[in-house]
Motif scaffolding. Structure first.
Motif, PDB file in Angstrom:
ATOM      1  N   UNK A 193       0.828  -1.192   0.000  1.00  0.00           N
ATOM      2  CA  UNK A 193       0.000   0.000   0.000  1.00  0.00           C
ATOM      3  C   UNK A 193       0.874   1.257   0.000  1.00  0.00           C
ATOM      4  N   UNK A 194       1.931   1.245   0.817  1.00  0.00           N
ATOM      5  CA  UNK A 194       2.808   2.415   0.867  1.00  0.00           C
ATOM      6  C   UNK A 194       3.433   2.680  -0.495  1.00  0.00           C
ATOM      7  N   UNK A 195       3.817   1.627  -1.181  1.00  0.00           N
ATOM      8  CA  UNK A 195       4.409   1.782  -2.505  1.00  0.00           C
ATOM      9  C   UNK A 195       3.398   2.407  -3.476  1.00  0.00           C
ATOM     10  N   UNK A 196       2.164   1.932  -3.422  1.00  0.00           N
ATOM     11  CA  UNK A 196       1.103   2.494  -4.264  1.00  0.00           C
ATOM     12  C   UNK A 196       0.911   3.978  -3.977  1.00  0.00           C
ATOM     13  N   UNK A 197       0.854   4.328  -2.690  1.00  0.00           N
ATOM     14  CA  UNK A 197       0.611   5.710  -2.300  1.00  0.00           C
ATOM     15  C   UNK A 197       1.750   6.636  -2.701  1.00  0.00           C
ATOM     16  N   UNK A 198       2.939   6.091  -2.885  1.00  0.00           N
ATOM     17  CA  UNK A 198       4.058   6.944  -3.275  1.00  0.00           C
ATOM     18  C   UNK A 198       3.870   7.521  -4.677  1.00  0.00           C
ATOM     19  N   UNK A 199       2.942   6.961  -5.465  1.00  0.00           N
ATOM     20  CA  UNK A 199       2.700   7.447  -6.816  1.00  0.00           C
ATOM     21  C   UNK A 199       1.482   8.369  -6.924  1.00  0.00           C
ATOM     22  N   UNK A 200       0.859   8.733  -5.794  1.00  0.00           N
ATOM     23  CA  UNK A 200      -0.256   9.666  -5.818  1.00  0.00           C
ATOM     24  C   UNK A 200       0.232  11.043  -6.265  1.00  0.00           C
ATOM     25  N   UNK A 201      -0.618  11.788  -6.927  1.00  0.00           N
ATOM     26  CA  UNK A 201      -0.258  13.137  -7.367  1.00  0.00           C
ATOM     27  C   UNK A 201       0.142  14.019  -6.179  1.00  0.00           C
ATOM     28  N   UNK A 202      -0.436  13.775  -5.010  1.00  0.00           N
ATOM     29  CA  UNK A 202      -0.096  14.582  -3.831  1.00  0.00           C
ATOM     30  C   UNK A 202       1.328  14.304  -3.340  1.00  0.00           C
ATOM     31  N   UNK A 203       1.956  13.264  -3.852  1.00  0.00           N
ATOM     32  CA  UNK A 203       3.304  12.911  -3.427  1.00  0.00           C
ATOM     33  C   UNK A 203       4.331  13.112  -4.550  1.00  0.00           C
ATOM     34  N   UNK A 204       3.934  13.791  -5.589  1.00  0.00           N
ATOM     35  CA  UNK A 204       4.819  13.988  -6.726  1.00  0.00           C
ATOM     36  C   UNK A 204       5.468  15.362  -6.653  1.00  0.00           C
ATOM     37  N   UNK A 205       6.750  15.391  -6.944  1.00  0.00           N
ATOM     38  CA  UNK A 205       7.487  16.636  -6.934  1.00  0.00           C
ATOM     39  C   UNK A 205       8.459  16.597  -8.110  1.00  0.00           C
ATOM     40  N   UNK A 206       8.251  17.403  -9.137  1.00  0.00           N
ATOM     41  CA  UNK A 206       9.113  17.347 -10.309  1.00  0.00           C
ATOM     42  C   UNK A 206      10.562  17.690  -9.975  1.00  0.00           C
ATOM     43  N   UNK A 207      11.439  16.781 -10.337  1.00  0.00           N
ATOM     44  CA  UNK A 207      12.859  16.971 -10.078  1.00  0.00           C
ATOM     45  C   UNK A 207      13.615  16.816 -11.391  1.00  0.00           C
ATOM     46  N   UNK A 208      14.568  17.688 -11.615  1.00  0.00           N
ATOM     47  CA  UNK A 208      15.384  17.589 -12.816  1.00  0.00           C
ATOM     48  C   UNK A 208      15.915  16.161 -12.934  1.00  0.00           C
ATOM     49  N   UNK A 209      15.730  15.517 -14.081  1.00  0.00           N
ATOM     50  CA  UNK A 209      16.133  14.106 -14.208  1.00  0.00           C
ATOM     51  C   UNK A 209      17.616  13.872 -13.940  1.00  0.00           C
ATOM     52  N   UNK A 210      18.460  14.823 -14.336  1.00  0.00           N
ATOM     53  CA  UNK A 210      19.894  14.657 -14.080  1.00  0.00           C
ATOM     54  C   UNK A 210      20.220  14.769 -12.590  1.00  0.00           C
ATOM     55  N   UNK A 211      19.476  15.599 -11.874  1.00  0.00           N
ATOM     56  CA  UNK A 211      19.642  15.682 -10.425  1.00  0.00           C
ATOM     57  C   UNK A 211      19.185  14.374  -9.780  1.00  0.00           C
ATOM     58  N   UNK A 212      18.015  13.889 -10.211  1.00  0.00           N
ATOM     59  CA  UNK A 212      17.444  12.680  -9.634  1.00  0.00           C
ATOM     60  C   UNK A 212      18.348  11.473  -9.828  1.00  0.00           C
TER      61      UNK A 212
END
Length: 135
Positions: free
Chosen positions: A1-20
């Protein structure tokens, strides 16, 4: 469940792909090493918005942070240590020590008190220290 919730829009934060994939990932790897070495570490991380009207992207108009912070507490009873890191949300490839800041400076910028359960004399000392060498 925690893994599923990590993909909610409320848990998304755009990060530069090279930084990530780069410097941020380097700190995540180092954090795992510290956890193995010290038994447990306390970590808090999140976005930093330097403006009330950040850039927004996508159909859902997700706000893009200017930077990201990570604070880490190694709560070794003999030698507790707190480290702060700020990463601009941009590509870069630098040694981790280039991102080191005091936890106090991140608290000031984010308005978050990270380790309030520590005794005040310990909290005040370790949050003000700028780590010279990573453990």
């Amino acid at each position: 469940q925690a893994m599923e919730e990590s993909f909610y829009m409320s848990n998304i934060c755009p990060q530069n792909p090279n930084l990530n994939r780069g410097d941020w990932n380097d700190l995540e790897e180092k954090s795992r090493q510290w956890a193995k070495k010290y038994g447990a570490v306390y970590i808090a991380c999140g976005p930093i918005y330097d403006t009330k009207r950040p850039k927004r992207i996508g159909n859902n108009k997700v706000a893009v942070p200017n930077a990201f912070y990570k604070v880490i507490l190694i709560n070794d009873k003999k030698n507790p240590q707190a480290m702060g890191f700020i990463f601009p949300n941009s590509a870069g490839h630098k040694p981790l020590k280039k991102y080191v800041v005091t936890v106090d400076s991140i608290e000031k910028r984010t308005k978050i008190d990270f380790f309030p359960a520590l005794p005040d004399e310990v909290e005040n000392r370790i949050e003000a220290e700028l780590v010279q060498e990573l453990p």
